[in-house]
Design a protein around this motif. Structure first.
Motif, PDB file in Angstrom:
ATOM      1  N   LEU A  38       0.844  -1.195   0.000  1.00 17.64           N
ATOM      2  CA  LEU A  38       0.000   0.000   0.000  1.00 17.64           C
ATOM      3  C   LEU A  38       0.883   1.249   0.000  1.00 17.64           C
ATOM      4  O   LEU A  38       1.962   1.246   0.606  1.00 17.64           O
ATOM      5  N   LEU A  46      -5.872   4.330   6.137  1.00 19.75           N
ATOM      6  CA  LEU A  46      -6.550   3.077   6.507  1.00 19.75           C
ATOM      7  C   LEU A  46      -7.197   3.143   7.901  1.00 19.75           C
ATOM      8  O   LEU A  46      -8.314   2.670   8.099  1.00 19.75           O
ATOM      9  N   ILE A  47      -6.486   3.763   8.837  1.00 19.09           N
ATOM     10  CA  ILE A  47      -6.983   3.811  10.225  1.00 19.09           C
ATOM     11  C   ILE A  47      -8.324   4.552  10.282  1.00 19.09           C
ATOM     12  O   ILE A  47      -9.289   4.064  10.873  1.00 19.09           O
ATOM     13  N   GLN A  49     -10.310   5.207   7.736  1.00 20.44           N
ATOM     14  CA  GLN A  49     -11.307   4.543   6.884  1.00 20.44           C
ATOM     15  C   GLN A  49     -11.920   3.343   7.593  1.00 20.44           C
ATOM     16  O   GLN A  49     -13.113   3.105   7.518  1.00 20.44           O
ATOM     17  N   TYR A  50     -11.073   2.585   8.269  1.00 21.40           N
ATOM     18  CA  TYR A  50     -11.559   1.357   8.912  1.00 21.40           C
ATOM     19  C   TYR A  50     -12.346   1.661  10.186  1.00 21.40           C
ATOM     20  O   TYR A  50     -13.440   1.146  10.375  1.00 21.40           O
ATOM     21  N   HIS A  51     -11.783   2.509  11.040  1.00 23.27           N
ATOM     22  CA  HIS A  51     -12.418   2.709  12.356  1.00 23.27           C
ATOM     23  C   HIS A  51     -13.513   3.771  12.358  1.00 23.27           C
ATOM     24  O   HIS A  51     -14.415   3.720  13.175  1.00 23.27           O
ATOM     25  N   ASN A  53     -14.983   4.898   9.316  1.00 28.35           N
ATOM     26  CA  ASN A  53     -15.692   4.777   8.036  1.00 28.35           C
ATOM     27  C   ASN A  53     -15.609   6.071   7.222  1.00 28.35           C
ATOM     28  O   ASN A  53     -16.555   6.420   6.502  1.00 28.35           O
ATOM     29  N   LEU A  54     -14.491   6.769   7.360  1.00 26.43           N
ATOM     30  CA  LEU A  54     -14.284   8.002   6.594  1.00 26.43           C
ATOM     31  C   LEU A  54     -14.083   7.616   5.127  1.00 26.43           C
ATOM     32  O   LEU A  54     -13.394   6.637   4.839  1.00 26.43           O
ATOM     33  N   SER A  55     -14.695   8.369   4.218  1.00 23.58           N
ATOM     34  CA  SER A  55     -14.577   8.013   2.798  1.00 23.58           C
ATOM     35  C   SER A  55     -13.118   8.098   2.362  1.00 23.58           C
ATOM     36  O   SER A  55     -12.322   8.846   2.952  1.00 23.58           O
ATOM     37  N   ALA A  56     -12.788   7.353   1.321  1.00 23.63           N
ATOM     38  CA  ALA A  56     -11.397   7.294   0.850  1.00 23.63           C
ATOM     39  C   ALA A  56     -10.885   8.685   0.502  1.00 23.63           C
ATOM     40  O   ALA A  56      -9.755   9.043   0.859  1.00 23.63           O
ATOM     41  N   GLN A  60      -7.873  10.555   2.415  1.00 22.72           N
ATOM     42  CA  GLN A  60      -6.663  10.903   1.654  1.00 22.72           C
ATOM     43  C   GLN A  60      -6.325  12.380   1.821  1.00 22.72           C
ATOM     44  O   GLN A  60      -5.156  12.737   1.981  1.00 22.72           O
ATOM     45  N   ARG A  95       0.523   7.567  11.119  1.00 21.88           N
ATOM     46  CA  ARG A  95      -0.459   6.475  11.182  1.00 21.88           C
ATOM     47  C   ARG A  95      -0.927   6.277  12.629  1.00 21.88           C
ATOM     48  O   ARG A  95      -2.116   6.110  12.888  1.00 21.88           O
ATOM     49  N   ALA A  96       0.028   6.330  13.553  1.00 20.08           N
ATOM     50  CA  ALA A  96      -0.322   6.172  14.974  1.00 20.08           C
ATOM     51  C   ALA A  96      -1.206   7.327  15.447  1.00 20.08           C
ATOM     52  O   ALA A  96      -2.129   7.131  16.240  1.00 20.08           O
TER      53      ALA A  96
ATOM     54  N   ASN B  40     -16.806  -1.404   5.601  1.00 18.56           N
ATOM     55  CA  ASN B  40     -16.539   0.016   5.837  1.00 18.56           C
ATOM     56  C   ASN B  40     -15.776   0.557   4.633  1.00 18.56           C
ATOM     57  O   ASN B  40     -15.529  -0.174   3.665  1.00 18.56           O
ATOM     58  N   SER B  41     -15.415   1.817   4.732  1.00 20.63           N
ATOM     59  CA  SER B  41     -14.752   2.481   3.604  1.00 20.63           C
ATOM     60  C   SER B  41     -13.483   1.736   3.164  1.00 20.63           C
ATOM     61  O   SER B  41     -13.217   1.590   1.970  1.00 20.63           O
ATOM     62  N   ALA B  42     -12.723   1.229   4.141  1.00 20.51           N
ATOM     63  CA  ALA B  42     -11.464   0.545   3.813  1.00 20.51           C
ATOM     64  C   ALA B  42     -11.719  -0.772   3.081  1.00 20.51           C
ATOM     65  O   ALA B  42     -11.054  -1.068   2.085  1.00 20.51           O
ATOM     66  N   GLN B  45     -12.850  -0.179  -0.452  1.00 17.54           N
ATOM     67  CA  GLN B  45     -11.734   0.221  -1.313  1.00 17.54           C
ATOM     68  C   GLN B  45     -10.912  -1.013  -1.741  1.00 17.54           C
ATOM     69  O   GLN B  45     -10.538  -1.133  -2.905  1.00 17.54           O
ATOM     70  N   PHE B 138      -3.413  -2.367  15.325  1.00 15.63           N
ATOM     71  CA  PHE B 138      -4.299  -1.228  15.074  1.00 15.63           C
ATOM     72  C   PHE B 138      -5.772  -1.645  15.100  1.00 15.63           C
ATOM     73  O   PHE B 138      -6.627  -0.935  14.566  1.00 15.63           O
TER      74      PHE B 138
END
Lengths: 153, 261
Positions: A38, A46-47, A49-51, A53-56, A60, A95-96, B40-42, B45, B138
């Motif tokens: 990636l 990714l953090i 987006q995953y946690h 659900n923020l759009s890509a 970005q 990222r952290a 989810n979004s990730a 994608q 994470f």
């Protein structure tokens, strides 16, 4: 700042601490590398987006704004092997910092940036994103004590 | 003699264990598939990227193979039908051979060769590089983020590309049916439509979904078998691909039995 005399104690304390703060942990460590297939920006985004659900796109843009703080916009499309040690450290720190209410834990920072002789770079890097985390803990060996002049013990 | 029995017993236990582990892993993936919290979004994608890598990038090769292989095969099949005087079964034979058998099989072989091996290597490399540890630290569930999008992509890709293969080959069949039987487009379409059996289409669809599911699930599972050693990557890929091939044959045989009973 948590300094330890030997690797076994450090690993044990680090493991205990990360498990205790698992929900809000933002770990910066060579054992938690960037995902190699990636881009840097996707790794960081990714953090969110995953946690959250923020759009890509939004994720970005957010990442790009953080990279701009470090003047590292040019690394957004690079991948882990193409980064310098300092760039990699900043990417891992960002990222952290993306974890909500994050407790940043930096595990043996001088193994990630071996070419750095003191903590000035770490201090400056943390200062840039100090609005994005609640606490920061550095785990390292006792014999690196002299390197931590800026952050202090 | 005793050694031989021990060897047979050990092999049987290993095969049974592999089969059981694959099914329990499949069960976890299916549960996650129907849980809306997995998306989810990730993950969306990753799914889009996977569909692009598996279904879009392969298109030039896939179209080329479909046209060359499909057209030649259709020519041979229609010639045999003509020689045997089976023209009244033309539609049925074409539908059975192309839609139910050939399309899913060729598609799954192409996708397995290209994408299953890539997935297997990718997961093994991630394991060796401790990147799965990154996800864990994470709080990112690898099943949601890595495995589920790949499995869904496998199912979608095999279904869609198989349908595409059928369309391409049936279109080339029009050319040969015109040359050999003098059929017009309308007559050819009527022959095919009247021969289309709902049960066969369902079987074909289920077969494609099962193929797609297992040719992505098995490489993921074997990729996870890699250790921290770089040399474990080729072993994980080799074992995974052998099992993918066995799974393809197993599903194909199972579907043939279902069709003919």
């Amino acid at each position: 700042m948590r300094l330890f005399e030997d690797e076994v104690t450090l690993d044990k304390e680090l493991n205990d601490f990360t498990e205790k703060n698992r929900e809000t942990l933002g770990l910066v460590s060579l054992d938690v590398p960037l995902i190699s297939n990636l881009d840097v920006s996707v790794n960081i985004a990714l953090i969110k987006q995953y946690h959250e659900n923020l759009s890509a796109d939004k994720a970005q843009n957010l990442v790009l704004s953080y990279l701009t703080r470090y003047s590292l916009e040019h690394i957004s499309s690079k991948r882990n092997p193409a980064l310098t040690n300092k760039e990699r450290f900043c990417a891992m720190l960002l990222r952290a910092a993306m974890v909500r209410d994050s407790i940043i834990v930096i595990d043996r920072p001088f193994t990630i940036i071996p070419d750095v002789k003191d903590d000035r770079f770490i201090y400056d890097a943390l200062k840039v994103v100090d609005d994005s985390f609640k606490q920061c803990h550095i785990f390292d060996y006792l014999w690196f004590k002299d390197r931590y002049g800026m952050i202090g013990l | 003699m005793i050694n031989a029995i021990v060897r047979i017993g050990t092999t049987t236990i290993n095969v049974t264990k592999t089969f059981r582990d694959t099914l329990s892993f499949a069960f976890i993936i299916i549960l996650k598939m129907f849980n809306k919290n997995s998306y989810n979004s990730a993950t969306r994608q990753v799914l889009i990227h996977q569909i692009y890598f598996t279904s879009v990038q392969i298109l030039p090769l896939f179209i080329g193979i479909s046209i060359i292989f499909g057209t030649l095969l259709m020519g041979i099949v229609l010639q045999i039908i003509k020689n045997l005087g089976l023209a009244e079964h033309l539609g049925r034979i074409i539908m059975d051979i192309v839609v139910t058998e050939l399309a899913p099989f060729v598609t799954v072989l192409l996708i397995a060769l290209r994408s299953s091996s890539a997935i297997n290597a990718e997961i093994a490399v991630m394991k060796v590089n401790k990147e799965l540890n990154t996800l864990d630290k994470f709080n990112i569930d690898p099943v949601d983020y890595l495995f589920l999008p790949r499995v869904i992509n496998g199912v979608l890709s095999v279904v869609l590309l198989s349908a595409f293969f059928s369309i391409l080959v049936l279109t080339s069949g029009l050319l040969f049916s015109k040359l050999l039987f003098g059929l017009s487009l309308e007559s050819y379409s009527n022959v095919l439509l009247s021969s289309a059996n709902f049960y066969d289409i369902i079987i074909s669809l289920v077969k494609c979904c099962t193929f797609g599911f297992f040719i992505t699930l098995i490489p993921i599972r074997f990729g996870l078998h890699a250790t921290n050693d770089l040399t474990s990557i080729p072993i994980a890929v080799l074992n995974g691909m052998v099992d993918v091939f066995i799974a393809i044959i197993f599903i194909e045989v199972l579907s043939l039995i279902l069709i003919f009973i």
